[in-house]
Write a protein that holds these residues in place. Structure first.
Motif, short mmCIF file in Angstrom:
data_model
loop_
_atom_site.label_atom_id
_atom_site.label_comp_id
_atom_site.label_asym_id
_atom_site.label_seq_id
_atom_site.Cartn_x
_atom_site.Cartn_y
_atom_site.Cartn_z
N GLN A 88 -7.08 -35.53 3.45
CA GLN A 88 -8.34 -35.70 4.20
C GLN A 88 -9.24 -36.69 3.47
O GLN A 88 -9.78 -36.37 2.43
CB GLN A 88 -9.05 -34.34 4.39
N PHE A 89 -9.39 -37.86 4.04
CA PHE A 89 -10.20 -38.90 3.43
C PHE A 89 -11.49 -39.10 4.20
O PHE A 89 -11.56 -38.80 5.40
CB PHE A 89 -9.44 -40.24 3.40
N GLN A 90 -12.52 -39.60 3.54
CA GLN A 90 -13.71 -40.06 4.23
C GLN A 90 -14.09 -41.44 3.68
O GLN A 90 -14.22 -41.62 2.47
CB GLN A 90 -14.88 -39.10 4.02
N TRP A 91 -14.20 -42.39 4.59
CA TRP A 91 -14.59 -43.75 4.20
C TRP A 91 -16.07 -43.93 4.50
O TRP A 91 -16.58 -43.39 5.49
CB TRP A 91 -13.76 -44.78 4.96
N ARG A 92 -16.77 -44.69 3.68
CA ARG A 92 -18.23 -44.80 3.84
C ARG A 92 -18.71 -46.24 3.66
O ARG A 92 -18.11 -47.00 2.89
CB ARG A 92 -18.95 -43.93 2.80
N ALA A 93 -19.77 -46.54 4.32
CA ALA A 93 -20.46 -47.81 4.11
C ALA A 93 -21.94 -47.55 4.33
O ALA A 93 -22.31 -46.63 5.05
CB ALA A 93 -19.96 -48.85 5.09
N LYS A 102 -18.14 -46.00 -2.67
CA LYS A 102 -17.55 -44.67 -2.84
C LYS A 102 -16.78 -44.24 -1.59
O LYS A 102 -17.08 -44.65 -0.48
CB LYS A 102 -18.66 -43.65 -3.10
N PHE A 103 -15.81 -43.40 -1.80
CA PHE A 103 -15.12 -42.72 -0.70
C PHE A 103 -14.59 -41.40 -1.20
O PHE A 103 -14.67 -41.10 -2.39
CB PHE A 103 -14.01 -43.61 -0.11
N HIS A 104 -14.10 -40.59 -0.29
CA HIS A 104 -13.57 -39.29 -0.68
C HIS A 104 -12.11 -39.19 -0.28
O HIS A 104 -11.71 -39.63 0.79
CB HIS A 104 -14.37 -38.15 0.00
N GLY A 105 -11.31 -38.61 -1.15
CA GLY A 105 -9.89 -38.42 -0.82
C GLY A 105 -9.17 -37.73 -1.95
O GLY A 105 -9.68 -37.68 -3.09
N LEU A 106 -8.00 -37.17 -1.69
CA LEU A 106 -7.22 -36.44 -2.69
C LEU A 106 -8.08 -35.33 -3.32
O LEU A 106 -8.01 -35.07 -4.52
CB LEU A 106 -6.68 -37.38 -3.77
N CYS A 107 -8.92 -34.74 -2.48
CA CYS A 107 -9.74 -33.58 -2.88
C CYS A 107 -10.85 -33.92 -3.86
O CYS A 107 -11.41 -33.02 -4.50
CB CYS A 107 -8.89 -32.45 -3.46
N GLN A 150 -14.01 -40.56 -4.91
CA GLN A 150 -13.28 -41.71 -5.41
C GLN A 150 -14.21 -42.91 -5.36
O GLN A 150 -15.26 -42.87 -4.71
CB GLN A 150 -12.07 -42.00 -4.53
N SER A 151 -13.82 -43.97 -6.03
CA SER A 151 -14.66 -45.15 -6.04
C SER A 151 -13.81 -46.41 -6.13
O SER A 151 -12.77 -46.41 -6.78
CB SER A 151 -15.62 -45.07 -7.23
N HIS A 152 -14.27 -47.47 -5.46
CA HIS A 152 -13.69 -48.79 -5.72
C HIS A 152 -14.03 -49.18 -7.14
O HIS A 152 -14.89 -48.56 -7.79
CB HIS A 152 -14.28 -49.82 -4.75
N CYS A 153 -13.42 -50.27 -7.65
CA CYS A 153 -13.69 -50.69 -9.02
C CYS A 153 -15.14 -51.17 -9.19
O CYS A 153 -15.67 -51.23 -10.28
CB CYS A 153 -12.70 -51.75 -9.45
#
Lengths: 431, 186
Positions: B32-37, B53-58, B61-64
């Motif tokens: 279950q992922f969530q992408w954000r802008a 930032k985004f959410h995934g793998l519980c 998460q973040s881009h570099c």
């Protein structure tokens, strides 16, 4: 000829080595193999022999495979029309005839209500008492329940809703347009029949498998049988889950040589739209993916036909017509994306969106998250439990009448081995 | 047999993707992922969007780093043209998704790619967004993607790559199928 054993009331708590659930082609084939292997068993059938074929199929249906391709352990087609396609009553006769060669008792009108594990095997509870056994063969069919997608709930109440299991013939339908959801063999056969009854049909196409009925002078299934495609083993398939979910090929038995594809049905006047994606505010919305879905089907069909061409070349099969591949699917540049469901354009929707088996009675933890049986080529994770007659169970032909025999032989051998070993281990533990 | 099979290298780590596929089959919640802008108004029709930032793998998460995007309209729309239009970003997303898909599928099928170029054309009647004709939709009436691919494979195999890429493309799905959309004011 021996009559079918109609024993309606088995005594409660009887013991037998194996119970076969279902007396369709799979159950009967398995029984034949178990008898040859001297494994005592019974068949429990909720209705009569070939029950699903009796009760849950439409009137005009014929088998997708030609008559000669109906070999079962100890039986093959010996009628006058090997290249014809059996109607449902003919198939029922064929299987009933086959059931007469079965030496084990067939209990008809017995519904299995629960199968659970015991210390030494399984308890099979039925509407007519209980059985204890060491092994169980689930041969109750792959198509017990019509699958209907979630969007169905949003359909307006003014639209009649039907599954292929409920459909018999066009007379059953109100006058007016029909939306058929799904483009498998069932969806397209019904679409064609209903369109020809004077009702305008629109077909929403999700996944599809296209193939011509005849190719280079032979039925396509002759080529698939000859070239070994039907024998493709489940272990050689990259993604067996996907292979098992593949919808039935767009074929129809009956009018010999008739193709059942989007091109031919468009000529009959049927409209094609993308997958039914959404129903909202009494409007159906169709996916814009139709072109890609058709492209994929064309490419896969071409791969199949090239495989056949190569096979014919390698085997030096001469005296056959040159290879002519059917033309790619023709589509309008902008297939419609929306349909008003309360404008009167359609009166009926038919959910030809697939079938699934019913395991509500199976109280052994062997189902996956989607409610499907977890198994390795029909060997289920619980010792002594087997499944037969499911799509691509052990080979591509598994779900066909002609394919179930080889699977039954394999599983019978496995069961014999299992019984021998468990007998040996019992002896050892006793000693 | 002693055949040296040629291994294609398109720089896609298919083994990792296939491993992830297996792992996520067992643990669907991690899938279950969530992408954000986010997007700030600057001036006129010029806005700047940030993605990090985004959410995934519980877990979070973040881009570099934070990526920023200028969005505006060209001068024919009486704007400053500080960036491409939102609808062009949609085409960018589609092209990026399908092209990455082609690379991944090619890797999985052991097909060496030499060149892939996707050209996207989206037809739009702007009478819709200008409110001139209520029968004209705001969005694209048609989108056409043309791939120019040089690969060590037959034409049918290349077409099959492109077809499979569409089948597994998130952006293709976003555009071709309806999505529930909720817009709120805090």
């Amino acid at each position: 000829m021996k009559p079918i054993t109609h024993l309606h009331r088995p005594a409660s708590g009887r013991f037998v080595t194996s119970v076969i659930i279902g007396a369709g082609q799979a159950g009967l084939a398995m029984s034949h193999c178990l008898s040859e292997a001297d494994i005592d068993h019974v068949l429990l059938e909720r209705g009569e022999v070939a029950n699903s074929w009796h009760k849950e199929r439409w009137d005009s249906l014929r088998l997708l495979s030609p008559n000669w391709l109906s070999r079962l352990p100890g039986k093959c087609y010996d009628g006058v029309d090997p290249n014809g396609f059996m109607t449902v009553p003919e198939l029922i006769n064929y299987l009933t005839d086959y059931s007469r060669s079965v030496t084990a008792p067939i209990f008809t009108g017995v519904t299995v209500t629960e199968v659970s594990r015991t210390q030494s095997g399984y308890r099979v509870q039925t509407s007519e008492g209980e059985w204890q056994c060491k092994t169980v063969v689930i041969a109750s069919g792959a198509c017990n329940i019509s699958m209907i997608p979630g969007v169905a709930e949003a359909m307006p109440a003014s639209i009649d809703s039907l599954t292929p299991m409920q459909y018999r013939n066009p007379d059953q339908l109100r006058d007016g347009g029909v939306l058929v959801v799904g483009a498998s063999a069932s969806g397209l056969q019904l679409a064609s029949e209903i369109q020809n009854s004077g009702r305008q049909v629109t077909v929403a196409v999700g996944e599809q498998v296209r193939m011509p009925r005849r190719y280079r002078g032979h039925d396509i299934m002759w080529w698939m049988d000859q070239s070994g495609l039907f024998d493709l083993n489940y272990k050689e398939v990259d993604d067996i889950g996907r292979a098992r979910r593949t919808p039935s090929s767009q074929l129809v038995g009956g009018d010999r040589g008739k193709d059942l594809d989007i091109n031919s049905l468009q000529q009959e006047g049927i409209d094609f739209v993308g997958r039914l994606a959404f129903v909202h505010n009494n409007k159906a919305q169709f996916s814009g993916s139709l072109a890609n879905v058709c492209k994929m089907a064309d490419l896969k069909m071409r791969r199949l036909l090239k495989h056949i061409d190569n096979y014919a070349k390698e085997q030096r099969i001469v005296d056959i017509p040159e290879a002519v591949h059917p033309e790619d699917t023709r589509l309008s540049d902008s297939p419609r994306l929306e349909m008003n469901l309360i404008s009167g354009e359609i009166k009926t929707v038919i959910w030809a969106t697939g079938y699934r088996p019913d395991y509500s009675w199976l109280k052994v933890p062997v189902l996956d998250a989607k409610g499907l049986l977890k198994h390795d080529g029909g060997v289920v994770g619980s010792p002594g439990l087997y499944a037969l007659g499911l799509p691509f169970l052990r080979r591509r032909k598994s779900q066909f009448i002609d394919g179930v025999g080889d699977d039954a032989r394999d599983l019978c051998a496995h069961m014999k081995n299992y019984l021998d070993e468990s007998w040996y281990s019992t002896k050892v533990s006793v000693a | 047999m002693n055949v040296q099979a040629k291994i294609a290298n398109n720089g896609v780590n298919v083994a990792a993707l296939l491993e992830a596929r297996e792992a996520l089959t067992e643990a669907p919640v991690a899938a279950q992922f969530q992408w954000r802008a986010s997007c700030d108004w600057v001036d006129g029709t010029h806005t700047v969007a940030q993605v990090e930032k985004f959410h995934g793998l519980c877990e979070e998460q973040s881009h570099c780093k934070e990526f920023t995007f200028d969005i505006d309209h060209p001068e024919v729309f009486a704007a400053q043209d500080k960036g491409i239009t939102p609808v062009e970003y949609v085409l960018v997303g589609l092209a990026g998704c399908l092209t990455a898909g082609v690379a991944s599928v090619a890797q999985n099928r052991n097909i060496q790619l030499n060149k892939v170029r996707a050209t996207v054309e989206g037809d739009m009647d702007i009478q819709g967004i200008l409110g001139i004709d209520k029968d004209v939709r705001n969005g694209y009436s048609n989108i056409k993607v043309t791939f120019d691919i040089d690969a060590d494979a037959s034409k049918d195999d290349i077409e099959a790559l492109v077809a499979q890429s569409q089948k597994r493309s998130a952006v293709f799905d976003v555009i071709a199928n309806p999505t529930n959309l909720v817009v709120e004011v805090k």
